[in-house]
Design a protein around this motif. Structure first.
Motif, short mmCIF file in Angstrom:
data_model
loop_
_atom_site.label_atom_id
_atom_site.label_comp_id
_atom_site.label_asym_id
_atom_site.label_seq_id
_atom_site.Cartn_x
_atom_site.Cartn_y
_atom_site.Cartn_z
N THR A 59 0.84 -1.20 0.00
CA THR A 59 0.00 0.00 0.00
C THR A 59 0.88 1.25 0.00
OG1 THR A 59 -1.69 -1.23 1.20
CG2 THR A 59 -1.88 1.17 1.21
N GLU B 154 -8.81 -7.06 -1.74
CA GLU B 154 -8.68 -6.39 -0.44
C GLU B 154 -7.64 -7.08 0.45
OE1 GLU B 154 -13.07 -4.58 0.28
OE2 GLU B 154 -12.95 -6.75 0.33
N SER B 156 -3.67 -8.49 1.15
CA SER B 156 -2.28 -8.26 0.75
C SER B 156 -1.79 -9.53 0.04
CB SER B 156 -1.42 -7.97 1.98
OG SER B 156 -1.14 -9.17 2.68
N1 LIG Z 1 -7.95 -2.40 -1.97
C1 LIG Z 1 -8.02 -2.73 -0.68
N2 LIG Z 1 -9.20 -2.72 -0.03
C2 LIG Z 1 -9.27 -3.05 1.27
N3 LIG Z 1 -8.23 -3.41 2.02
C3 LIG Z 1 -7.03 -3.44 1.44
C4 LIG Z 1 -6.85 -3.12 0.06
N4 LIG Z 1 -5.54 -3.25 -0.25
C5 LIG Z 1 -4.91 -3.65 0.90
N5 LIG Z 1 -5.81 -3.77 1.91
C6 LIG Z 1 -5.49 -4.13 3.29
O1 LIG Z 1 -4.48 -3.29 3.75
C7 LIG Z 1 -3.54 -3.98 4.57
C8 LIG Z 1 -2.15 -3.78 4.03
O2 LIG Z 1 -2.03 -4.45 2.77
P1 LIG Z 1 -0.69 -4.42 1.92
O3 LIG Z 1 -0.98 -5.11 0.64
O4 LIG Z 1 -0.14 -3.07 1.85
O5 LIG Z 1 0.27 -5.33 2.84
P2 LIG Z 1 1.77 -5.80 2.61
O6 LIG Z 1 2.59 -5.27 3.72
O7 LIG Z 1 2.21 -5.49 1.23
O8 LIG Z 1 1.63 -7.38 2.83
P3 LIG Z 1 2.30 -8.63 2.06
O9 LIG Z 1 3.68 -8.72 2.60
O10 LIG Z 1 1.44 -9.75 2.50
O11 LIG Z 1 2.22 -8.35 0.61
C9 LIG Z 1 -4.01 -5.42 4.61
O12 LIG Z 1 -4.71 -5.63 5.81
C10 LIG Z 1 -4.95 -5.54 3.43
O13 LIG Z 1 -5.98 -6.46 3.69
#
Ligand SMILES: Nc1ncnc2c1ncn2[C@@H]1O[C@H](COP(=O)(O)OP(=O)(O)OP(=O)(O)O)[C@@H](O)[C@H]1O
Ligand SMILES: Nc1ncnc2c1ncn2[C@@H]1O[C@H](COP(=O)(O)OP(=O)(O)OP(=O)(O)O)[C@@H](O)[C@H]1O
Ligand code: SF4
Ligand code: SF4
Ligand SMILES: [Mg+2]
Ligand SMILES: [Mg+2]
Lengths: 330, 324
Positions: A59, B154, B156
């Protein structure tokens, strides 16, 4: 680094995703995916971003390349002396931004267009920016395919993504991001499917670009050995927050935050005779949904005390020589 | 002694492309016992996924199994039709695809997709029971069951990977083939998940084929390890043997190239020479252009894959004797 020198400066960055929102129904709660980040990256520097799955790393990357709208906070980038406020780009600045900033996406099965050949995929940024004629573009694409170990290039140029292995797709995604000599690259787990040998040559390639062309990186990975090699500084995320940040060697050799310590103790050891001492944090599932105002790591922390529950999440404080930690008990 | 549930013999698979034939799996043989876990390692593009996909005959349109047998509990899959294969998928053998992050259907809630798998393959669940089972599975892989009603976008990357692992475990299969299942997981979640898989293996006698580029992960999960190079299985032995007494020069190189997180920061090594292109695999031993021990015979003749003692198989004219 003073703030005017930074290539990227992030201030109070937040992203909330509404949960259970429906047609004409206001959301009842929010996922706090990124919850108040502050960091800066100097030109030519590589900041490693590690942390728990779901902590907000991707994100953060997507907010930096404007694939997601910022809920609150600011992202500033500076190219050739010109400062861009990323959330409020002028139209004329958009093209500069797209030329200077590239992201390598986490999932090479999702990010490559299945209907475009490898040549078209890698050449697209050149075509969009009108760089060179077709022959120049072919030469440049072939050069990159060689650099990422897909050789001879002629045997890959006209394949489609589904005709490549997972690691080969990742290398195509890397070639695509590097083809226009960007100034800032956000690399989201770019080598997660590559074996040590090929991964090493790709890391060397990215580092050489860093030193020769001054490319700056935000390098997201869950592989701490990769982070160690690729980044000068390291930030550790947990549930939308940076909980520790400092020089990479310093953080890896002298971790201070209980989460970072647990993370390091869980690194697998390449020896079947080795039995690991169990990780010192409570199991359990982290919830980024409407977090209660206390330390985000409270439920799982072996050091948790009353102070951690009675106060909001601890601030990220310098514990000496720019080693920042967010913990009441360090 | 536990029973052998899978016996792969001389499996050969090609992809036909405009540029020619990609020889992705060439004369591969191995067995797998009940409750055993076999790790499969090797360079990017060497054919690991191709082997996995062949086992379930989930093949790309341009793939052809040219020869060999895949015997699962006595039945050879190779001559079976799509229709005849279907009952084995999910119930007997499930697979976590390398494209796991992308293999959930974007328009359905994640929990519903697992419920559908349960209903299609086991068919005996009420909706409440099915939701209960999904809650169990989510907890098992470290996902908050509250996220069951969310959509894949939604999640990650790591959350999607875990959901797909939950789905693969949903029908208590005899064999799980997991292709790079933890590439997006942090080491703590990965550690918990690997333990969970081990427990399941012991509890229900599940067998596992675990593909990873990460030899440290392979060391943690595997009883035996197979090393692939350029479409060939070049070495196969117990995990301990592979790590401490590798015989094949490629395995030796693989074992010495691993970077450390906390030890002294070494210069990273790469394997000299180019990764092979499977459109034109090298003659004789496919590793010869990069092998420091190669001699004339290596360039001319393919070494046989044979037992070097105690079930330690390797294909090499000049097996090494090293202790790592
Ligand atoms: N489009 C979206 N709608 C709702 N929630 C989201 C969305 N994108 C991400 N999230 C939520 O935001 C949080 C952070 O997600 P993110 O993809 O940034 O994690 P990450 O640190 O990259 O994890 P990973 O190492 O598993 O890829 C998670 O709880 C995820 O469910
Ligand atoms: N549908 C296809 N058509 C043509 N060639 C293919 C196809 N699928 C895979 N290949 C090629 O076959 C070889 C083996 O691919 P495979 O996906 O099995 O590798 P892998 O060992 O799983 O690699 P990775 O670790 O990168 O995922 C690769 O060289 C790849 O380019
Ligand atoms: S503030 Fe308290 S709960 Fe949070 S990490 Fe520090 S000791 Fe643990
Ligand atoms: S057969 Fe020859 S070329 Fe092949 S691995 Fe053995 S020594 Fe090297
Ligand atoms: Mg991510
Ligand atoms: Mg693969």
């Amino acid at each position: 680094m003073t703030s005017s020198e930074a290539l990227v400066r992030v201030e109070g960055l937040r992203k909330l995703f509404p949960l259970n929102a429906g047609f004409l129904r206001a959301p009842t709660s929010f996922i706090h995916a990124v919850d108040g980040l502050d960091f800066a990256i100097a030109p030519g520097e590589s900041l490693g971003l590690v942390g728990e799955s779901g902590s907000g790393k991707t994100t953060t990357g997507k907010l930096l390349v404007r694939l997601l709208d910022i809920t609150a906070g600011h992202v500033f980038m500076q190219f050739d002396g010109q400062v861009l406020d990323v959330a409020r780009l002028q139209r004329s600045d958009s093209k500069t931004f797209r030329r200077k900033v590239q992201m390598i996406f986490q999932d090479p099965y999702e990010s490559l267009n299945p209907r475009r050949t490898i040549f078209d995929t890698i050449a697209e940024p050149l075509q969009v920016q009108n760089i060179g004629n077709v022959l120049d573009q072919q030469e440049r694409v072939a050069e990159l395919l060689n650099l990422v170990g897909l050789s001879p290039p002629s045997t890959y140029l006209f394949r489609f993504p589904h005709e490549l292995s997972g690691g080969q797709r990742q290398r195509v995604a890397i070639a695509r991001a590097l083809v226009i000599n960007p100034a800032f690259v956000i690399a989201d787990e770019p080598t997660s499917m590559l074996d040590v040998s090929i991964r090493t040559s790709i890391m060397q390639l990215m580092q050489n670009l860093g030193t020769q062309l001054g490319v700056t990186y935000l390098y997201i990975t869950h592989d701490l050995a990769v982070a160690r090699y690729m980044s000068t500084r390291l930030a550790v995320m947990y549930l939308g927050k940076i909980v520790e940040m400092g020089a990479t060697e310093e953080v890896l050799q002298r971790p201070q935050h209980p989460y970072t310590k647990a993370l390091l103790s869980a690194v697998p050891v390449p020896d079947p005779r080795w039995t690991r001492t169990p990780v010192e944090i409570k199991g359990g599932i982290s919830k980024p949904i409407d977090p209660v105002p206390r330390c985000r790591f409270y439920d799982r922390c072996p050091l948790a005390a009353k102070v951690c529950e009675d106060n909001d999440h601890p601030p990220l404080e310098d514990k000496g020589s720019e080693h920042y930690v967010a913990c009441y008990r360090v | 002694m536990s029973e052998t549930i899978l016996r792969v013999e001389n499996l050969t698979m090609h992809y036909t492309t405009r540029a020619g034939i990609v020889s992705a799996v060439d004369d591969v043989s191995f067995t797998l016992d009940e409750g055993e876990s076999l790790g499969l390692v090797g360079e990017s593009g060497c054919g690991k996924t191709s082997v996995a996909n062949s086992l379930l005959k989930l093949l790309a349109d341009n793939a052809v199994i040219k020869g060999g047998q895949i015997r699962f509990k006595g039945t050879d899959f190779v001559p079976l039709s799509e229709e005849e294969m279907r009952p084995y998928r999910w119930r007997n053998i499930s697979m976590v695809f390398q494209a796991a992050m992308n293999s959930l259907n974007p328009v359905y809630r994640v929990g519903d997709q697992i419920i559908e798998a349960l209903e299609t393959h086991l068919g005996l669940y009420s909706h409440a029971q099915a939701r209960q089972r999904v809650t169990e599975l989510f907890t098992m892989v470290g996902l908050d069951p509250a996220l069951m009603d969310q959509y894949p976008h939604e999640y990650s990357g790591g959350m999607r990977q875990r959901a797909v692992i939950a789905m693969a475990l949903s029908c208590n299969p005899d064999l799980v083939i997991a292709d790079e299942p933890t590439t997006a997981l942090d080491v703590i979640v990965q550690d918990a998940l690997l333990r969970q898989l081990k427990t399941l293996q012991e509890m229900i006698g599940m067998s596992m084929i675990y593909i990873s580029h990460d030899i440290a992960v392979i060391a943690e999960v595997s009883d035996r390890i197979g090393v692939m190079y350029a479409g060939k299985l070049v070495e196969l032995a117990s995990a301990d043997e592979i790590f401490h007494h590798p015989v094949h020069p490629y395995t030796v190189a693989l074992m010495s190239a691993f970077p450390s997180v906390t030890g002294p920061k070494r210069e990273l090594q790469t394997l000299a020479g180019e990764p092979p292109n499977l459109l034109y695999p090298p003659s004789g031993c496919r590793f010869h252009p990069r092998c420091p021990f190669a001699t004339e015979i290596c360039r001319q003749q393919e070494p046989e894959f044979k037992d070097h003692g105690g079930g330690h198989y390797a294909a090499c004219w000049h097996p090494q004797e090293v202790t790592v």
